[in-house]
Scaffold this active site. Structure first.
Site, mmCIF file in Angstrom:
data_model
loop_
_atom_site.group_PDB
_atom_site.id
_atom_site.type_symbol
_atom_site.label_atom_id
_atom_site.label_comp_id
_atom_site.label_asym_id
_atom_site.label_seq_id
_atom_site.Cartn_x
_atom_site.Cartn_y
_atom_site.Cartn_z
ATOM 1 N N GLU A 177 91.922 53.022 101.909
ATOM 2 C CA GLU A 177 92.183 54.422 101.522
ATOM 3 C C GLU A 177 92.981 55.178 102.579
ATOM 4 O OE1 GLU A 177 88.675 56.826 100.803
ATOM 5 O OE2 GLU A 177 89.861 58.560 100.234
ATOM 6 N N LYS A 219 93.291 52.806 97.507
ATOM 7 C CA LYS A 219 92.845 54.133 97.068
ATOM 8 C C LYS A 219 93.752 55.184 97.715
ATOM 9 C CE LYS A 219 88.788 57.177 97.128
ATOM 10 N NZ LYS A 219 87.349 57.226 96.891
HETATM 11 P P1 13P Z 1 87.538 63.116 96.500
HETATM 12 O O1 13P Z 1 87.854 62.557 95.150
HETATM 13 O O2 13P Z 1 86.601 64.292 96.455
HETATM 14 O O3 13P Z 1 88.773 63.350 97.320
HETATM 15 O O4 13P Z 1 86.702 62.004 97.257
HETATM 16 C C1 13P Z 1 87.119 60.703 97.181
HETATM 17 C C2 13P Z 1 86.831 60.025 98.450
HETATM 18 O O5 13P Z 1 86.164 59.018 98.449
HETATM 19 C C3 13P Z 1 87.389 60.570 99.691
HETATM 20 O O6 13P Z 1 87.214 59.667 100.735
#
Ligand code: 13P
Length: 342
Positions: A177, A219
């Protein structure tokens, strides 16, 4: 861990019309969310909050996996069943956040590097034993006229690679991510430029560190205008720029891309996902969601921490999950959204 198992898990997480619930807020973050509604944050109230999502009847129709925080993966439900088991019974794969947060980057101003590599091999082994089958690590990239620096991009990409390699060794599918923040006044074009650069560095680090692309998920954030940019891009512009950027930078061997919501409103996050999936361009990967706030906020509002509103919270969550499940197939409509009064 057989290669096939990891690949199977990665594919199951992006099964048709399904996505991931990110319920991995740290204790301070979940406390902030609860306190805003005057709900006291205790281990019990946080457990009840999480249980509301995990026990929602039918959640498994649209939710493939749930990312947990360290506290939650060790908790039992109110009826004494481990929460990981509650999820598995719903057909939802348990996952775990394993980074320890974004910390100030030495020698830089206003930039962070995500920590958590020390001792990670042992922690992953323990989490696997507790039932986790995938993991998450979030790198944070801030955008200004000068930022991000190449230092910030490279150290975060390197850490994502280290994390992903350790996950695959431990039998966990890594969710990689790299979040490009939507805070600030930058344009959608600047967001695309920065995100492209970040994804390039991330996949370089993943290649360097021998990550098996078939056994991971990406992600990313969507390509959108900065929150305070006076010119906010339309849903169609966001979809076009997002898919263009991903097609340029994400190898076809990656089974799925699951977006974070990043502070977008819940309905907008659904609309964007839907529009991306409706574009008439080849997508070699599944494109779905791994939302935190955009899946949970409506339900939290409906629940308000009150036992008599627990079911209302679940209904609200089911509705949002259903809308996002439809968006993952490009089949979300205003009629579906309106099916439950907001
Ligand atoms: P949000 O969808 O609230 O941005 O959170 C997703 C997430 O896992 C952030 O690390």
């Amino acid at each position: 861990m057989a290669r096939q198992d990891l690949e199977q898990t990665a594919r199951a997480l992006v099964a048709e019309g399904k996505g991931i619930l990110a319920a991995d807020e740290t204790v301070p973050t979940v406390t902030k969310r609860l306190s805003a509604l005057h709900i006291e944050s205790t281990a019990d109230s946080r457990r009840t909050y999480r249980e509301m999502f995990f026990t929602t009847p039918g959640a498994g129709e649209f939710i493939s996996g749930a990312i947990l925080y360290d506290e939650t993966i060790r908790q039992n439900s109110s009826s004494g069943i481990p929460l990981t088991e509650v999820l598995t019974k719903q057909g939802i794969i348990p996952g775990i956040k394993v980074d320890t947060g974004a910390k100030p980057l030495a020698g830089a101003s206003d930039e962070t590097v995500t920590e958590g590599l020390d001792g990670l091999r042992d922690r992953l082994k323990e989490y696997y034993g507790l039932g986790a089958r995938f993991a998450k690590w979030r790198a944070v990239i801030r955008v200004t006229e000068q930022l991000p620096s190449s230092t910030c991009i490279n150290v975060n990409a390197h850490a994502l690679g280290r994390y992903a390699a350790l996950c695959q060794e431990a039998g966990l599918v890594p969710i990689v991510e790299p979040e490009v923040l939507m805070d600030g006044g930058h344009t959608i074009e600047r967001c695309e430029e920065v995100t492209g650069c970040v994804l390039h560095a991330v996949f370089n680090a993943l290649y360097d560190q021998r990550i098996v692309l078939e056994q991971m998920l990406l992600k990313p954030s969507m390509i959108i205008s900065g929150k305070s940019c006076p010119n906010q891009a339309s849903v169609d512009e966001v979809a076009t720029a997002t898919l263009r950027c991903l097609r340029r930078h994400v190898p076809a061997a990656v089974p799925g891309i699951v977006f974070l919501s990043g502070g977008q409103s819940d309905v907008l996050a659904t609309k964007h996902l839907n529009a991306i999936n409706r574009l008439d361009l080849p997508r070699p990967w599944k494109v779905s969601f791994s939302y935190g706030r955009a899946l949970q906020d409506q339900a939290l509002q409906a629940w308000q921490g009150k036992a008599e509103q627990f079911q209302a919270g679940q209904q609200s969550f089911y509705h949002r999950a259903k809308c996002n499940g439809a968006a993952a197939l490009g089949r979300y409509t205003a009629a579906l959204e309106g099916a439950v009064a907001r």
